[in-house]
Scaffold this active site. Structure first.
Site, PDB file in Angstrom:
ATOM      1  N   ARG A  59       0.835  -1.199   0.000  1.00 28.68           N
ATOM      2  CA  ARG A  59       0.000   0.000   0.000  1.00 28.68           C
ATOM      3  C   ARG A  59       0.877   1.259   0.000  1.00 28.68           C
ATOM      4  O   ARG A  59       2.019   1.240   0.448  1.00 28.68           O
ATOM      5  CB  ARG A  59      -0.903   0.026   1.232  1.00 28.68           C
ATOM      6  CG  ARG A  59      -2.010  -1.012   1.220  1.00 28.68           C
ATOM      7  CD  ARG A  59      -2.925  -0.872   2.420  1.00 28.68           C
ATOM      8  NE  ARG A  59      -2.179  -0.785   3.665  1.00 28.68           N
ATOM      9  CZ  ARG A  59      -1.938   0.334   4.338  1.00 28.68           C
ATOM     10  NH1 ARG A  59      -2.394   1.488   3.882  1.00 28.68           N
ATOM     11  NH2 ARG A  59      -1.250   0.313   5.462  1.00 28.68           N
ATOM     12  N   LYS A 200      -8.399  -2.969   1.401  1.00 26.79           N
ATOM     13  CA  LYS A 200      -8.391  -2.041   2.530  1.00 26.79           C
ATOM     14  C   LYS A 200      -9.269  -0.820   2.282  1.00 26.79           C
ATOM     15  O   LYS A 200      -9.693  -0.150   3.224  1.00 26.79           O
ATOM     16  CB  LYS A 200      -6.960  -1.618   2.853  1.00 26.79           C
ATOM     17  CG  LYS A 200      -6.116  -2.750   3.424  1.00 26.79           C
ATOM     18  CD  LYS A 200      -6.789  -3.438   4.620  1.00 26.79           C
ATOM     19  CE  LYS A 200      -5.904  -4.518   5.222  1.00 26.79           C
ATOM     20  NZ  LYS A 200      -6.595  -5.261   6.320  1.00 26.79           N
ATOM     21  N   HIS A 220      -9.954  -5.226  13.048  1.00 27.91           N
ATOM     22  CA  HIS A 220      -8.865  -5.795  12.262  1.00 27.91           C
ATOM     23  C   HIS A 220      -8.318  -6.976  13.049  1.00 27.91           C
ATOM     24  O   HIS A 220      -7.391  -6.835  13.855  1.00 27.91           O
ATOM     25  CB  HIS A 220      -7.793  -4.733  12.031  1.00 27.91           C
ATOM     26  CG  HIS A 220      -6.736  -5.139  11.054  1.00 27.91           C
ATOM     27  ND1 HIS A 220      -5.460  -4.625  11.065  1.00 27.91           N
ATOM     28  CD2 HIS A 220      -6.757  -6.017  10.029  1.00 27.91           C
ATOM     29  CE1 HIS A 220      -4.755  -5.172  10.106  1.00 27.91           C
ATOM     30  NE2 HIS A 220      -5.512  -6.020   9.456  1.00 27.91           N
ATOM     31  N   SER A 238       1.663  -7.013  12.196  1.00 24.74           N
ATOM     32  CA  SER A 238       2.512  -7.936  11.457  1.00 24.74           C
ATOM     33  C   SER A 238       3.623  -8.492  12.333  1.00 24.74           C
ATOM     34  O   SER A 238       4.291  -7.748  13.059  1.00 24.74           O
ATOM     35  CB  SER A 238       3.113  -7.218  10.244  1.00 24.74           C
ATOM     36  OG  SER A 238       3.963  -8.063   9.523  1.00 24.74           O
ATOM     37  N   LYS A 242      -0.623 -13.508  14.552  1.00 24.62           N
ATOM     38  CA  LYS A 242      -2.086 -13.532  14.423  1.00 24.62           C
ATOM     39  C   LYS A 242      -2.562 -14.683  13.541  1.00 24.62           C
ATOM     40  O   LYS A 242      -3.465 -15.434  13.919  1.00 24.62           O
ATOM     41  CB  LYS A 242      -2.560 -12.187  13.856  1.00 24.62           C
ATOM     42  CG  LYS A 242      -4.056 -12.085  13.590  1.00 24.62           C
ATOM     43  CD  LYS A 242      -4.468 -10.651  13.346  1.00 24.62           C
ATOM     44  CE  LYS A 242      -3.874 -10.066  12.086  1.00 24.62           C
ATOM     45  NZ  LYS A 242      -4.733 -10.217  10.904  1.00 24.62           N
ATOM     46  N   THR A 243      -1.966 -14.815  12.371  1.00 21.93           N
ATOM     47  CA  THR A 243      -2.384 -15.874  11.451  1.00 21.93           C
ATOM     48  C   THR A 243      -1.999 -17.245  11.983  1.00 21.93           C
ATOM     49  O   THR A 243      -2.792 -18.184  11.967  1.00 21.93           O
ATOM     50  CB  THR A 243      -1.751 -15.649  10.062  1.00 21.93           C
ATOM     51  OG1 THR A 243      -2.167 -14.382   9.564  1.00 21.93           O
ATOM     52  CG2 THR A 243      -2.180 -16.733   9.092  1.00 21.93           C
ATOM     53  N   ASP A 257      -8.928 -11.850   8.921  1.00 24.24           N
ATOM     54  CA  ASP A 257      -8.416 -10.474   8.952  1.00 24.24           C
ATOM     55  C   ASP A 257      -9.396  -9.389   9.376  1.00 24.24           C
ATOM     56  O   ASP A 257      -9.005  -8.451  10.052  1.00 24.24           O
ATOM     57  CB  ASP A 257      -7.852 -10.124   7.572  1.00 24.24           C
ATOM     58  CG  ASP A 257      -6.938  -8.919   7.598  1.00 24.24           C
ATOM     59  OD1 ASP A 257      -6.055  -8.858   8.486  1.00 24.24           O
ATOM     60  OD2 ASP A 257      -7.091  -8.038   6.753  1.00 24.24           O
ATOM     61  N   ARG A 322       2.290 -12.203  -1.302  1.00 24.87           N
ATOM     62  CA  ARG A 322       0.948 -12.496  -0.786  1.00 24.87           C
ATOM     63  C   ARG A 322       0.265 -13.576  -1.619  1.00 24.87           C
ATOM     64  O   ARG A 322       0.596 -13.800  -2.775  1.00 24.87           O
ATOM     65  CB  ARG A 322       0.076 -11.236  -0.846  1.00 24.87           C
ATOM     66  CG  ARG A 322       0.514 -10.105   0.072  1.00 24.87           C
ATOM     67  CD  ARG A 322      -0.086 -10.250   1.439  1.00 24.87           C
ATOM     68  NE  ARG A 322       0.245  -9.138   2.318  1.00 24.87           N
ATOM     69  CZ  ARG A 322      -0.338  -8.949   3.498  1.00 24.87           C
ATOM     70  NH1 ARG A 322      -1.269  -9.775   3.921  1.00 24.87           N
ATOM     71  NH2 ARG A 322       0.026  -7.941   4.262  1.00 24.87           N
TER      72      ARG A 322
END
Length: 540
Positions: A59, A200, A220, A238, A242-243, A257, A322
């Site tokens: 981004r 986003k 989020h 990041s 989390k994942t 997410d 990604r």
């Protein structure tokens, strides 16, 4: 016999008059074929489409704007995150992007965001490339019977090949831009092929309309549940896990997410996942690895030389490699995208200062304070001798996507937690026994044991101690975790050095929170850490 031709949607309301070159609701197979023909990408060994997003592989937050008008002027949290642009500038750019589309093949896809029918919004995405259209198909919810004659509530125009000739005339910084118009209900994504801007953009929309109009807490975070309907939320920036921690073979993935939380429970905003690929290893993250098959979109990866096998260790193009895939590529995912209100909420931080306990149970106001703070830390570098960690704060664990002041989301969190038996845990997945360069990162096995004990209720039954600087209540025992690991000071060689480091981190928290003080209640401010005198152990 030829298949019946699909109806073409009317796009005049978007200034797009091109009808002959409109490709509506193409199948993924058709889009993959078109992408390969037009050199947008190639197939990997598992059948996933590998495409490059061009100059931008992430981004560009400095080039994101919100139209300032009667709807947004007093509601939006203006600043470096939410930069204003005039209605007049938007209208000019809107027409320019639409005109850019008029002599090109374009791909139109109708989709939905928000798995709860009470909060769903319709989306029409017009993309310049096939791979972007695959992304829209994978990330958003796929409607059963899209109606080309209907006008979905929101529209996205994604034109990576468009470049604004005189950006300064419109208040832009660069020829590329992302602009959200909440009144027009249009998002322009121009000059960038990075698909995350599409994702986003819609998340920012939901972060505006759901809290303001429907009192829904937009979040989020990832979410999973068990066979009894006991859901859990995982917040984290990041590198915090989390994942990894939400992907549990014994639980069912609701979403990875973005979610909403209302009085009836939680719901996924999306219909797919957008996972990082860097360092992807089948043995460590088998669910993601196995999801990369036909229909998935891999972005900005390289293949091993002479093969079509992705090299997930190669960061030549970017570290932000990604993969986008529909959520049903994950075995055991929750098809409805909905679950009951969570029993447990986890705030994940990778504390490189080695200060935060591996697990703490938060009060409601502490939860609000740490939610607004959104803390983690990053190491300064990997070169020999660099040992100083860097604190990173991102409000609500997603500051870049918050059109409203963080206090709005925190107060909705208070409403959801007040009077409930929901547990909120602060989990340090970072360093223990010293800061980065001296201590060590806590074992993933210990963190998994802590999460398991929290989920099954065993951790709540432990005795607790209180941290003198952060006021955190941390357990003294946890199944399958050594007691010494739970007490953050016990593994440090020098207790005074530990508290000096804790004071340093506390000051960073206090300084960061100053920008929120005018908009939060005093009880939240009271949850702030304090600086203690090292000799006496008293507050300074």
């Amino acid at each position: 016999m030829n298949a019946p031709k699909k109806a073409i949607p009317e796009l005049d309301y978007l200034f797009i008059k091109n009808k002959e070159k409109v490709h509506y609701q193409k199948s993924v197979a058709e889009l993959v074929e078109n992408a390969i023909i037009n050199n947008e990408g190639s197939l990997s060994d598992t059948g996933a489409l590998a495409a490059d997003t061009g100059r931008f592989t992430g981004r560009a937050p400095h080039d994101r704007f919100i139209v300032q008008d009667g709807l947004t002027e007093k509601a939006v949290w203006w600043g470096a995150i939410n930069q204003p642009i005039s209605e007049a500038s938007f209208e000019c750019l809107f027409e320019q992007v639409a005109s850019y589309f008029n002599d090109k093949d374009i791909f139109v896809r109708d989709a939905l965001a928000g798995a709860d029918p009470n909060h769903t919004i319709g989306i029409r995405a017009i993309t310049e490339t096939s791979y972007q259209n695959i992304f829209v198909n994978n990330l958003f919810i796929r409607p059963a019977c899209p109606d080309p004659m209907a006008r979905p509530e929101w529209s996205i125009l994604a034109a990576p090949g468009f470049s604004c000739e005189h950006p300064e005339q419109f208040g832009l910084h660069n020829p590329n831009f992302v602009i959200i118009n909440f009144t027009r209900k249009v998002i322009l994504v121009a000059g960038t092929g990075y698909t995350g801007e599409i994702k986003k953009g819609i998340f920012s929309v939901l972060n505006f309309i759901l809290p303001l109009q429907k009192k829904v807490l937009s979040m989020h975070c990832s979410a999973n549940t068990d066979e009894h309907g006991h859901a859990a939320l995982f917040f984290g920036l990041s590198g915090t896990g989390k994942t990894t921690l939400s992907a549990d073979k014994d639980r069912f993935l609701v979403g990875d997410d973005e979610h909403g939380w209302d009085a009836n429970g939680i719901f996924n905003f999306e219909g797919g996942c957008y996972a990082k690929c860097i360092g992807l290893d089948e043995s460590k993250e088998p669910e993601i690895f196995q999801a990369i098959r036909f229909g998935a979109l891999i972005e900005n990866i390289n293949f091993f030389s002479g093969t079509c096998i992705p090299n997930y260790e190669d960061t030549t193009k970017t570290e932000n490699t990604r993969v986008a895939y529909p959520i049903h590529h994950i075995t055991g995912s929750v098809a409805s995208g909905r679950a009951q209100a969570p029993k447990n909420v986890f705030f994940l931080t990778a504390d490189a200062f080695g200060v935060i306990p591996p697990v703490s149970l938060l009060s409601v106001t502490q939860a609000m304070y740490h939610f607004i703070s959104g803390y983690t830390a990053k190491v300064a570098g990997t070169e020999v001798g660099i040992k100083e960690p860097k604190a990173v704060f991102s409000a609500c664990f997603g500051e870049a996507f918050l059109p409203l002041h963080p206090s709005h989301y925190a107060e909705l969190l208070r409403e959801r937690l007040a009077g409930s038996d929901i547990n909120v845990w602060l989990i340090n997945t970072g360093w223990i026994a010293g800061p980065y360069g001296i201590g060590r990162r806590i074992k993933l096995g210990y963190t998994r044991a802590i999460i398991k004990a929290a989920l099954d209720g065993a951790l709540k039954e432990s005795s607790y101690s209180v941290h003198p600087v952060f006021g955190l209540h941390y357990p003294t025992t946890c199944p399958d975790v050594p007691d010494a690991v739970l007490n953050p000071v016990r593994l440090w060689a020098d207790e005074n050095a530990y508290y000096a480091q804790a004071n340093q981190l506390a000051k960073l928290f206090i300084e960061n929170f100053k920008k929120f003080e005018d908009m939060v209640n005093k009880d939240v401010l009271a949850a702030s850490p304090v600086v203690v005198a090292l000799e006496t152990g008293t507050m300074v």
